[in-house]
Design a protein around this motif. Sequence first.
Motif, mmCIF file in Angstrom:
data_model
loop_
_atom_site.group_PDB
_atom_site.id
_atom_site.type_symbol
_atom_site.label_atom_id
_atom_site.label_comp_id
_atom_site.label_asym_id
_atom_site.label_seq_id
_atom_site.Cartn_x
_atom_site.Cartn_y
_atom_site.Cartn_z
ATOM 1 N N UNK A 37 52.740 53.701 37.015
ATOM 2 C CA UNK A 37 51.811 54.815 37.234
ATOM 3 C C UNK A 37 52.182 56.048 36.419
ATOM 4 N N UNK A 38 53.438 56.374 36.371
ATOM 5 C CA UNK A 38 53.853 57.566 35.639
ATOM 6 C C UNK A 38 53.561 57.426 34.154
ATOM 7 N N UNK A 39 53.736 56.240 33.644
ATOM 8 C CA UNK A 39 53.480 55.980 32.227
ATOM 9 C C UNK A 39 52.023 55.647 31.967
ATOM 10 N N UNK A 40 51.229 55.504 33.024
ATOM 11 C CA UNK A 40 49.815 55.135 32.924
ATOM 12 C C UNK A 40 49.663 53.850 32.108
ATOM 13 N N UNK A 41 50.405 52.875 32.543
ATOM 14 C CA UNK A 41 50.406 51.587 31.872
ATOM 15 C C UNK A 41 50.093 50.495 32.882
ATOM 16 N N UNK A 42 49.336 49.494 32.435
ATOM 17 C CA UNK A 42 48.878 48.443 33.353
ATOM 18 C C UNK A 42 48.758 47.147 32.559
ATOM 19 N N UNK A 43 49.837 46.432 32.396
ATOM 20 C CA UNK A 43 49.817 45.214 31.588
ATOM 21 C C UNK A 43 49.599 43.980 32.458
ATOM 22 N N UNK A 44 49.038 42.971 31.851
ATOM 23 C CA UNK A 44 48.731 41.708 32.537
ATOM 24 C C UNK A 44 49.612 40.607 31.968
ATOM 25 N N UNK A 45 50.294 39.908 32.843
ATOM 26 C CA UNK A 45 51.106 38.773 32.432
ATOM 27 C C UNK A 45 50.467 37.493 32.924
ATOM 28 N N UNK A 46 50.275 36.583 31.995
ATOM 29 C CA UNK A 46 49.728 35.268 32.338
ATOM 30 C C UNK A 46 50.840 34.250 32.121
ATOM 31 N N UNK A 47 51.229 33.600 33.179
ATOM 32 C CA UNK A 47 52.294 32.593 33.120
ATOM 33 C C UNK A 47 51.690 31.202 33.039
ATOM 34 N N UNK A 48 52.441 30.277 32.428
ATOM 35 C CA UNK A 48 51.984 28.893 32.340
ATOM 36 C C UNK A 48 50.541 28.853 31.830
ATOM 37 N N UNK A 49 50.322 29.437 30.677
ATOM 38 C CA UNK A 49 48.966 29.568 30.129
ATOM 39 C C UNK A 49 48.268 28.222 30.025
ATOM 40 N N UNK A 50 46.988 28.247 30.354
ATOM 41 C CA UNK A 50 46.172 27.042 30.296
ATOM 42 C C UNK A 50 45.033 27.237 29.310
ATOM 43 N N UNK A 51 44.489 26.132 28.822
ATOM 44 C CA UNK A 51 43.413 26.216 27.848
ATOM 45 C C UNK A 51 42.234 27.008 28.401
ATOM 46 N N UNK B 58 52.226 35.023 28.310
ATOM 47 C CA UNK B 58 51.720 36.071 27.409
ATOM 48 C C UNK B 58 51.468 37.333 28.217
ATOM 49 N N UNK B 59 51.652 38.462 27.567
ATOM 50 C CA UNK B 59 51.423 39.758 28.217
ATOM 51 C C UNK B 59 50.410 40.564 27.413
#
Lengths: 114, 116
Positions: free
Chosen positions: A70-84, A19-20
Amino acid sequence: AQTVTQSQPEMSVQEAETVTLSCTYDTSESDYYLFWYKQPPSRQMILVIRQEAYKQQNATENRFSVNFQKAAKSFSLKISDSQLGDAAMYFCAYRSALIGDMRFGAGTRLTVKP
Amino acid sequence: GAVVSQHPSRVICKSGTSVKIECRSLDFQATTMFWYRQFPKKSLMLMATSNEGSKATYEQGVEKDKFLINHASLTLSTLTVTSAHPEDSSFYICSAILRGNTGELFFGEGSRLTVL
């Protein structure tokens, strides 16, 4: 003033999937830090990952990684193999290297389905 | 990692009384501490910045006479909610910066205030 925007109030992911979470920010500064914090039901703020603005390389911490644009001022978080145990509120945060205080986005509530 | 301790974790008081919340950095010196307020299902809103040995800097809209902040030492900052009212009921969180500034803030466990 700096603002942090999280446009996803809620997200859901199936266990073991990826999920991102999105985050954008607004600043006129060049030197700053970006963070993702996790807040479980206990309300304790837990640092997930951080990124220094001067670093081009995206930060990674085990299953967690960021896409820092940085140029787009974007900072997304990706969580792999999500756990409960990943289920929580996630806050994106900005901190100026000069002023020092930390500003938070509105948060994204992540649900992990078994 | 650095540890920040907040006390009490929960407090219930009567309207009109004052309540003090303590924030301690246990294993490091914190020249600067921050106080946040969090409403249910909302984000953390910065209330004030507390610097050791000087007056706190309050965010716009935060009443400095109602929320008294004292940072008397490098390891202790206190928030006193004076003449508390039910609308002051909230979750209050403190945080601190390591001297030397690694960028990260270290957070206390938070204090839930309920004013009856």
